[in-house]
Enzyme design. Sequence first.
Site, PDB file in Angstrom:
ATOM      1  CD  GLU A  87      -6.976   6.908   5.382  1.00 36.05           C
ATOM      2  OE1 GLU A  87      -7.642   6.795   4.343  1.00 36.05           O
ATOM      3  OE2 GLU A  87      -5.850   7.472   5.409  1.00 36.05           O
TER       4      GLU A  87
ATOM      5  CG  HIS B 185      -1.943   1.026   1.293  1.00 33.12           C
ATOM      6  ND1 HIS B 185      -3.286   0.771   1.497  1.00 33.12           N
ATOM      7  CD2 HIS B 185      -1.862   2.373   1.177  1.00 33.12           C
ATOM      8  CE1 HIS B 185      -3.967   1.890   1.510  1.00 33.12           C
ATOM      9  NE2 HIS B 185      -3.118   2.894   1.323  1.00 33.12           N
TER      10      HIS B 185
END
Length: 330
Positions: A195, A13
């Site tokens: 997130e 990521h």
Amino acid sequence: MAGEVNVPKAELHCHIEGAAMPALVQKIAKREGIDVSAIIDARGQYVWSDFTTFLAAYDLASSVFRRPGDYAQLSETYFRMLAAEGAIYGEIFISPDHATAAGLSYKAYVEGLAAGIERAKAETGIEGRMIAIGVRHFGTAAVERVAREVIANPHPLVTGFGLAGDEREGHPANFAKAFRMAGEAGLGLTAHAGEFGGPESIMAALDFLRVRRIGHGVRAIENKALVERLAEERIVLEVCPGSNVALGVYPVLRFHPVNLLRRAGVRVTLNSDDPPFFHTTLGREYAQVSRTFGWTDEDQRAVTRTAIEAAFCDRGTKERLLARLDSARA
Ligand SMILES: Nc1ncnc2[nH]cnc12
Ligand SMILES: [Zn+2]
């Protein structure tokens, strides 16, 4: 010792435009006559204050890259740095929307990035792949356009499709069609969730997008049943602790849930997200998490193993990477 270069690492990521060092952005901006003084200060550091201004800074930094050679330089630099920290594999998120906004075709963008990946591999042996992302706050049509573009122009190093951008906008159901198309074309799937959104955002990504990997996913910790589901279904989280602390999701690393998630049986990986924006690197993520939570070298190897197992690459490459991971044991 924690965080040693000789612990093999893997990254799943990292946004390639978000990996651009400020000095490179300044250099290309000067060539293109673009003013980047609003996002890079006198000390040569990125400036932003919250998620919204971070995304705006990321957009402006991305906009300076105009030529395939710029992207080749960007990806080569990133993968060389990754290899220097002991990484054997990396996947980068690529953003066709940002490249086309800067006047480049999808094909030229991908070929530029691929040239840099190949050069870094020739020098260091590091393997790299690309995951094309749609930007959530650009809307359903834009995300579907990216999916169609990727499917119409297959490239051996573009092996995944993902969703990034502002999680506070747009329900995952809006992107179900794009993910269905990408999945049917054989691309690996991942979506940012958990997130800035809570557990419901992660559940919706799992249910509507049918992903087996989640970008971040850390706010699952707020729902015990979801943590159990992630563990049971062997969903892999692309955890980016330094990014979460920099963006204020958690006040300090000690309060970050990565260790609790791991102890609950959730498969976690460690990642840098947008390294210079968050003053981090993959090596620093491994080192700081290990120091904070007492992870041994063996624990770190297990994290790398999880990343390789969940990687969007072919079986033969995975087997070679796992063999490298095992043979590096002192
Ligand atoms: N941390 C992040 N979350 C969502 N979208 C992004 N794009 C670049 N970095 C991102
Ligand atoms: Zn991200």
